[in-house]
Design an enzyme around this catalytic site. Structure first.
Site, PDB file in Angstrom:
ATOM      1  N   GLY A   1       0.836  -1.191   0.000  1.00 16.97           N
ATOM      2  CA  GLY A   1       0.000   0.000   0.000  1.00 16.97           C
ATOM      3  C   GLY A   1       0.873   1.244   0.000  1.00 16.97           C
ATOM      4  O   GLY A   1       2.077   1.169  -0.239  1.00 16.97           O
ATOM      5  N   ALA A   2       0.247   2.397   0.286  1.00 21.08           N
ATOM      6  CA  ALA A   2       0.976   3.661   0.285  1.00 21.08           C
ATOM      7  C   ALA A   2       1.894   3.776   1.495  1.00 21.08           C
ATOM      8  O   ALA A   2       2.872   4.523   1.483  1.00 21.08           O
ATOM      9  CB  ALA A   2      -0.018   4.809   0.268  1.00 21.08           C
TER      10      ALA A   2
ATOM     11  N   ALA B   1       2.718   0.808   3.718  1.00 22.93           N
ATOM     12  CA  ALA B   1       3.409  -0.400   4.200  1.00 22.93           C
ATOM     13  C   ALA B   1       3.416  -1.524   3.177  1.00 22.93           C
ATOM     14  O   ALA B   1       2.582  -1.562   2.266  1.00 22.93           O
ATOM     15  CB  ALA B   1       2.721  -0.884   5.481  1.00 22.93           C
TER      16      ALA B   1
ATOM     17  N   VAL C   1       3.202  -5.689   2.944  1.00 19.47           N
ATOM     18  CA  VAL C   1       2.722  -6.805   3.759  1.00 19.47           C
ATOM     19  C   VAL C   1       3.319  -8.102   3.203  1.00 19.47           C
ATOM     20  O   VAL C   1       3.170  -8.394   2.014  1.00 19.47           O
ATOM     21  CB  VAL C   1       1.175  -6.864   3.769  1.00 19.47           C
ATOM     22  CG1 VAL C   1       0.680  -8.061   4.557  1.00 19.47           C
ATOM     23  CG2 VAL C   1       0.597  -5.577   4.336  1.00 19.47           C
TER      24      VAL C   1
ATOM     25  N   LYS D   1       4.051  -6.855   8.650  1.00 22.15           N
ATOM     26  CA  LYS D   1       3.661  -5.572   8.055  1.00 22.15           C
ATOM     27  C   LYS D   1       4.798  -4.588   8.307  1.00 22.15           C
ATOM     28  O   LYS D   1       5.103  -4.254   9.455  1.00 22.15           O
ATOM     29  CB  LYS D   1       2.351  -5.094   8.683  1.00 22.15           C
ATOM     30  CG  LYS D   1       1.837  -3.829   8.041  1.00 22.15           C
ATOM     31  CD  LYS D   1       0.397  -3.581   8.409  1.00 22.15           C
ATOM     32  CE  LYS D   1      -0.069  -2.263   7.842  1.00 22.15           C
ATOM     33  NZ  LYS D   1      -1.476  -2.014   8.077  1.00 22.15           N
TER      34      LYS D   1
ATOM     35  N   ASP E   1     -10.595   3.522   8.943  1.00 24.77           N
ATOM     36  CA  ASP E   1     -10.487   3.114   7.524  1.00 24.77           C
ATOM     37  C   ASP E   1     -11.219   1.790   7.312  1.00 24.77           C
ATOM     38  O   ASP E   1     -10.649   0.814   6.842  1.00 24.77           O
ATOM     39  CB  ASP E   1      -8.995   2.971   7.147  1.00 24.77           C
ATOM     40  CG  ASP E   1      -8.799   2.736   5.659  1.00 24.77           C
ATOM     41  OD1 ASP E   1      -9.707   3.080   4.879  1.00 24.77           O
ATOM     42  OD2 ASP E   1      -7.738   2.210   5.270  1.00 24.77           O
TER      43      ASP E   1
HETATM   44  P1  AMP Z   1      -3.186  -3.887   5.350  1.00 29.45           P
HETATM   45  O1  AMP Z   1      -2.067  -3.034   4.816  1.00 29.45           O
HETATM   46  O2  AMP Z   1      -3.072  -4.170   6.822  1.00 29.45           O
HETATM   47  O3  AMP Z   1      -4.542  -3.351   4.945  1.00 29.45           O
HETATM   48  O4  AMP Z   1      -3.041  -5.308   4.612  1.00 29.45           O
HETATM   49  C1  AMP Z   1      -3.060  -5.434   3.196  1.00 29.45           C
HETATM   50  C2  AMP Z   1      -3.583  -6.803   2.778  1.00 29.45           C
HETATM   51  O5  AMP Z   1      -2.752  -7.830   3.341  1.00 29.45           O
HETATM   52  C3  AMP Z   1      -4.996  -7.111   3.268  1.00 29.45           C
HETATM   53  O6  AMP Z   1      -5.986  -6.630   2.400  1.00 29.45           O
HETATM   54  C4  AMP Z   1      -4.995  -8.618   3.354  1.00 29.45           C
HETATM   55  O7  AMP Z   1      -5.252  -9.180   2.075  1.00 29.45           O
HETATM   56  C5  AMP Z   1      -3.550  -8.939   3.735  1.00 29.45           C
HETATM   57  N1  AMP Z   1      -3.423  -9.099   5.201  1.00 29.45           N
HETATM   58  C6  AMP Z   1      -3.126  -8.144   6.107  1.00 29.45           C
HETATM   59  N2  AMP Z   1      -3.082  -8.639   7.354  1.00 29.45           N
HETATM   60  C7  AMP Z   1      -3.362  -9.956   7.242  1.00 29.45           C
HETATM   61  C8  AMP Z   1      -3.450 -11.045   8.165  1.00 29.45           C
HETATM   62  N3  AMP Z   1      -3.241 -10.862   9.474  1.00 29.45           N
HETATM   63  N4  AMP Z   1      -3.735 -12.284   7.695  1.00 29.45           N
HETATM   64  C9  AMP Z   1      -3.920 -12.481   6.366  1.00 29.45           C
HETATM   65  N5  AMP Z   1      -3.848 -11.513   5.433  1.00 29.45           N
HETATM   66  C10 AMP Z   1      -3.576 -10.264   5.855  1.00 29.45           C
END
Ligand code: AMP
Length: 260
Positions: free
Chosen positions: A10-11, A13, A15, A28, A153
């Site tokens: 994302g903008a 971080a 993952v 993350k 969000d």
């Molecule tokens: P975030 O930046 O936290 O919104 O995460 C980006 C994407 O990573 C999410 O839309 C999920 O597809 C995946 N994701 C994040 N956290 C998890 C998690 N704890 N378990 C599985 N997938 C995750």
């Protein structure tokens, strides 16, 4: 050697899927922004990390499903958390829309094999009730708000539908399986018990769910009326703020149209 696979960027971080002490986990990592002054950047990045970690701890304390925290590395701006086997709500609903499989009772009989990498492609996961899921999402959000936390969000991309993999692997009847909803991405959360801030969370979620309204007209209504409002404190004030906010939005749209 532990391998990390990038699954999303994302903008703010990146993952990764990796492992922590041998357990599959999500890492993350907030990255630095070169266009900001290094000191300011470090402070903001650290603040976001702390905000997210605190909110996750708080959410779990108040019974809101969110990934368990394994480890926090404040130097490398990394959060190690539980890996949730499942799909994001938007993918889940998209799949359901594609299959057009909602019966009169709003029971979703769709299949989700493609999104669950644990499931063999020919196997099918069946969700017992879409409205049950909507209700749970609403109840969890009410718990989060009652804890004094605003998510900041809430979109269907930040709600995961967790598949109970052990039950699935043991071959338990898919129809009896309960799909749990898990909130993620608390980086923009903040503490507030103001009805207005709660209403903004609801408004953002409602707008994001509009895409699916045609296929599942009851989803948002069940989420709010059966899940959220009966369980949140100050429910009448939040309801009023939500209505007020929608009126302002409609007025704004009318003004835009009138200028053309
Ligand atoms: P975030 O930046 O936290 O919104 O995460 C980006 C994407 O990573 C999410 O839309 C999920 O597809 C995946 N994701 C994040 N956290 C998890 C998690 N704890 N378990 C599985 N997938 C995750």
């Amino acid at each position: 050697m532990c391998t990390e696979t990038l699954i999303d960027q994302g903008a703010e971080a990146k993952v990764f899927k990796g492992s922590f002490l041998g357990i599959p986990c999500i890492i993350k990592e907030r990255f630095l922004k070169k266009y900001r002054h290094p000191m300011l950047d470090e402070t903001l990045t650290h603040q976001r990390l702390v905000t997210e970690v605190r909110a996750m701890v708080r959410a779990r304390k108040y019974g809101v499903e969110c990934p368990a925290l394994y480890f926090v590395d404040p130097v490398k701006h990394k959060i190690y958390m539980e890996y949730i086997t499942g799909v994001t709500l938007d993918k889940f609903l998209n799949e359901a829309v594609t299959r057009r499989s909602v019966s009169k009772e709003h029971v979703f009989e769709g299949t989700l094999s493609t999104h669950c990498n644990k499931c063999p492609s020919k196997e099918h996961l069946t969700c017992s009730s879409l409205s049950q899921m909507a209700k749970k999402i609403g109840q969890s959000l009410a718990k989060l708000h009652n804890s004094g936390c605003i998510h900041g969000d809430i979109t269907p991309c930040n709600i995961l539908i967790r598949f109970p993999e052990t039950e699935f692997e043991n071959g338990i009847d898919a129809k009896s399986m309960e799909l749990l909803t898990v909130y993620i991405d608390f980086g923009l959360s903040f503490m507030s018990s103001m009805a207005e801030n709660r209403a903004v969370d609801l408004y953002v979620l409602e707008r994001a769910l509009k895409t699916y309204m045609k296929a599942f007209p009851v989803f948002t209504r069940v989420l709010l009326e059966e899940g959220y409002f009966p369980h949140v404190s100050q429910s009448q004030a939040v309801r009023e703020k939500l209505v007020e906010g929608k009126k302002i939005e409609i007025k704004k749209k009318r003004n835009i149209y009138n200028t053309f």
